[in-house]
Design an enzyme around this catalytic site. Structure first.
Site, PDB file in Angstrom:
ATOM      1  N   PRO A  92       0.830  -1.206   0.000  1.00 43.93           N
ATOM      2  CA  PRO A  92       0.000   0.000   0.000  1.00 43.93           C
ATOM      3  C   PRO A  92       0.869   1.263   0.000  1.00 43.93           C
ATOM      4  CG  PRO A  92      -0.632  -1.491   1.794  1.00 43.93           C
ATOM      5  CD  PRO A  92       0.612  -2.051   1.186  1.00 43.93           C
ATOM      6  N   VAL A  93       0.417   2.265  -0.741  1.00 41.62           N
ATOM      7  CA  VAL A  93       1.173   3.517  -0.878  1.00 41.62           C
ATOM      8  C   VAL A  93       0.902   4.415   0.330  1.00 41.62           C
ATOM      9  CG1 VAL A  93       1.426   5.572  -2.345  1.00 41.62           C
ATOM     10  CG2 VAL A  93       1.035   3.352  -3.380  1.00 41.62           C
ATOM     11  N   LEU A  97       4.907   1.506   4.869  1.00 41.04           N
ATOM     12  CA  LEU A  97       5.486   0.192   4.583  1.00 41.04           C
ATOM     13  C   LEU A  97       6.609   0.266   3.552  1.00 41.04           C
ATOM     14  CD1 LEU A  97       2.257  -2.027   4.580  1.00 41.04           C
ATOM     15  CD2 LEU A  97       3.950  -1.790   6.393  1.00 41.04           C
ATOM     16  N   GLY A  98       7.011   1.475   3.195  1.00 39.69           N
ATOM     17  CA  GLY A  98       8.185   1.618   2.323  1.00 39.69           C
ATOM     18  C   GLY A  98       7.898   1.405   0.849  1.00 39.69           C
ATOM     19  N   ALA A 101      10.318   3.280  -1.664  1.00 39.49           N
ATOM     20  CA  ALA A 101      11.686   2.738  -1.740  1.00 39.49           C
ATOM     21  C   ALA A 101      11.682   1.377  -2.429  1.00 39.49           C
ATOM     22  CB  ALA A 101      12.278   2.621  -0.333  1.00 39.49           C
ATOM     23  N   ALA A 102      10.650   0.562  -2.169  1.00 39.65           N
ATOM     24  CA  ALA A 102      10.611  -0.789  -2.758  1.00 39.65           C
ATOM     25  C   ALA A 102      10.431  -0.713  -4.268  1.00 39.65           C
ATOM     26  CB  ALA A 102       9.486  -1.601  -2.119  1.00 39.65           C
ATOM     27  N   ASP A 143      14.587   3.444   5.313  1.00 36.75           N
ATOM     28  CA  ASP A 143      13.704   2.673   4.427  1.00 36.75           C
ATOM     29  C   ASP A 143      14.492   2.039   3.286  1.00 36.75           C
ATOM     30  OD1 ASP A 143      11.670   3.617   5.967  1.00 36.75           O
ATOM     31  OD2 ASP A 143      10.408   4.274   4.308  1.00 36.75           O
TER      32      ASP A 143
HETATM   33  O1  PMV Z   1       6.678   6.435   6.811  1.00 40.70           O
HETATM   34  P1  PMV Z   1       7.842   5.540   6.562  1.00 40.70           P
HETATM   35  O2  PMV Z   1       7.602   4.134   6.816  1.00 40.70           O
HETATM   36  O3  PMV Z   1       8.503   5.792   5.271  1.00 40.70           O
HETATM   37  O4  PMV Z   1       8.914   5.827   7.698  1.00 40.70           O
HETATM   38  C1  PMV Z   1       9.489   7.038   7.915  1.00 40.70           C
HETATM   39  C2  PMV Z   1      10.415   6.953   9.073  1.00 40.70           C
HETATM   40  C3  PMV Z   1      10.750   8.296   9.672  1.00 40.70           C
HETATM   41  O5  PMV Z   1      11.658   8.044  10.728  1.00 40.70           O
HETATM   42  C4  PMV Z   1       9.520   8.982  10.218  1.00 40.70           C
HETATM   43  C5  PMV Z   1      11.411   9.219   8.660  1.00 40.70           C
HETATM   44  C6  PMV Z   1      12.779   8.794   8.234  1.00 40.70           C
HETATM   45  O6  PMV Z   1      13.241   9.328   7.222  1.00 40.70           O
HETATM   46  O7  PMV Z   1      13.430   7.974   8.903  1.00 40.70           O
END
Ligand code: PMV
Length: 305
Positions: A92-93, A97-98, A101-102, A143
């Site tokens: 899911p966007v 859950l990244g 990046a994935a 991520d």
């Molecule tokens: O929202 P996500 O899963 O992409 O996580 C971001 C994590 C943070 O610590 C809030 C931001 C970061 O760049 O590390």
């Protein structure tokens, strides 16, 4: 046709504080993946039909994908590439859950392989980090690192990647609030809070760092009870940083009431996902109450083993 993929991830401890140099722990979710396929064509075309979401806008997803393709070409010093790249993702966007990046990692792998020069993980990681900046503004890099290396990481910004042993596998439920939220906005709001009240916020960031160090020890020694209570403490710190939400808090409370050993929001917060630590005995009851408490979707993932 060349195909490559990359996993989703969850942050177990340390989100937000990691931006300020504290450690964080993240693990890949290998069962949930983004995939890129590359086939010869007359020009470069990127198809990403199923990356649909209200946030981020589709145009910024397209722009990020195009930039990733351009970065791969620049890195390999190749002027142009005539391929159709098709992206499919189960992740899911905009839900922590990244996904971004994935998708970038899968595309970087598939495209570089199709061009005859598969990128090594360190190079791919650096390129995906550049794309993360488009999504997040000032990402810590956690991520892209956990997703590209597909290993549990103990991550400290600007330090070499550190992985660690998981003594006993444990099961997490990942529950989606059904509300998407932009990490960039939450990170920006924490920055404003930090700048306005540094003496109040710094101790919260330090406390998250200490919890993360203790969590690593708990994972390394297989102590699920301690791990669960550290998750709850970490969630409270994130509430103080204003990145929880009524939906996330309701899911955390529900999970604990049904016997989860611990629970917390995961990722940028304000929406997106939360995680709950369960045992084989509590898993189905906790799943049930999470759905009753409004989770749009719940899935289980086993970490380690
Ligand atoms: O929202 P996500 O899963 O992409 O996580 C971001 C994590 C943070 O610590 C809030 C931001 C970061 O760049 O590390």
């Amino acid at each position: 046709m060349i195909t490559a993929s990359a996993p989703a991830k969850v942050i177990l401890f340390g989100e937000h504080a990691v931006v300020y140099g504290q450690p964080a722990i993240a693990v890949p979710i290998s069962s949930l993946r983004a995939e890129a396929s590359v086939e010869p064509a007359n020009e470069l075309r990127i198809r990403a039909a199923d990356l649909v979401s209200s946030a981020p806008p589709a145009s910024s997803v397209d722009e990020a994908l195009l930039q990733m393709a351009q970065l791969v070409l620049e890195t390999l010093q190749i002027a142009s590439a005539n391929f159709t790249i098709t992206i499919r993702s189960q992740i899911p966007v905009a839900s922590g859950l990244g996904s971004g990046a994935a998708v970038s990692a899968a595309m970087g792998r598939a495209l570089s392989t199709a061009l005859g020069h598969p990128l090594d993980n360190a190079t791919l990681n650096a390129l995906v980090y550049e794309i993360e900046k488009i999504h997040h503004g000032t990402p810590s890099g956690i991520d892209n690192t956990v997703i590209v290396y597909e290993q549990p990481v103990y991550f400290i910004r600007n330090s070499p990647i550190e992985t660690f042993a998981i003594r006993k596998p444990f099961t997490l439920l990942v529950a989606d609030t059904g509300k998407s939220a932009l990490t960039r906005v939450a990170v920006g709001d924490v920055r404003k809070l930090y700048e306005a009240q540094p003496t109040r916020i710094q101790p919260i960031l330090d406390a998250i760092g200490t919890l993360t160090k203790r969590a690593r020890q708990a994972v390394e020694s297989g102590d699920a009870i301690t791990l669960g209570s550290l998750m709850l403490e970490n969630h409270q710190c994130l509430q103080q940083l204003t990145v929880s939400s009524p939906e996330l808090d309701a899911l955390v409370t529900a999970a604990v009431s049904a016997g989860a050993l611990g629970a917390k929001l995961s990722g940028g917060g304000r929406g997106g996902n939360m995680i709950a630590l369960v045992t084989p005995v509590t898993q189905s009851a906790v799943t049930h109450v999470l759905l009753q408490a409004g989770a749009a979707q719940v899935f289980a993932t086993t970490v380690g083993g």
